[in-house]
Design an enzyme around this catalytic site. Sequence first.
Site, PDB file in Angstrom:
ATOM      1  N   SER A  33       0.825  -1.215   0.000  1.00  0.00           N
ATOM      2  CA  SER A  33       0.000   0.000   0.000  1.00  0.00           C
ATOM      3  C   SER A  33       0.855   1.259   0.000  1.00  0.00           C
ATOM      4  O   SER A  33       0.533   2.234  -0.677  1.00  0.00           O
ATOM      5  CB  SER A  33      -0.948   0.022   1.197  1.00  0.00           C
ATOM      6  OG  SER A  33      -1.907  -0.993   1.080  1.00  0.00           O
ATOM      7  N   CYS A  34       1.937   1.242   0.747  1.00  0.00           N
ATOM      8  CA  CYS A  34       2.811   2.418   0.845  1.00  0.00           C
ATOM      9  C   CYS A  34       3.451   2.729  -0.498  1.00  0.00           C
ATOM     10  O   CYS A  34       3.484   3.875  -0.945  1.00  0.00           O
ATOM     11  CB  CYS A  34       3.905   2.191   1.889  1.00  0.00           C
ATOM     12  SG  CYS A  34       3.276   1.690   3.502  1.00  0.00           S
TER      13      CYS A  34
END
Length: 175
Positions: free
Chosen positions: A60-61
């Site tokens: 996600s990052c």
Amino acid sequence: MATPSIKVGDEVPQGTFVHVPYTSELAEASACGIPTKLSTDAWRGKKVLIFAVPGAFTPSCHANHAPPYLAKVNELKAKGIDEIAVLSANDPFVLSGWSRILGFGDKILALSDPDTAWTSKLGLTVDLSGAGIGLGKRTTRFALVLDDLKVKYLGVEPDPTKVTVSGVDAVLSSI
């Protein structure tokens, strides 16, 4: 979900981060750079946006959180943001490498919060030890807008694997 000990209107506590400032030498993949320290004191009198990630290179990052910030740096600057930083408990060398791969250059600072010292003061950590992949205690996913060290926006993700209130569009709509 992290339980913040800070809220809109509060002044953030003093903190010291470690980062590798971007230089043209870092364009060479084998260069490491020299870590230096940055204190929250440097943000006095400035409008600063910090978005925090549990880990560089995590799904996600890497794919959903950081790239949209880079894409909208000019919009953030046009709304009065003086400095933009990504914050993580990763070491400064990992963050430097990650920021170079993403193309941050000198547009977004990549700040390491060693041992989650500062984010612990804010109540914005998450224990990912149970994930079984060695993540341990990390910064949770959040976005924070400071104006002269006072919190103007705080968006903490209820699920640190998702990007909603800490995403660039949520921040832009709040400033």
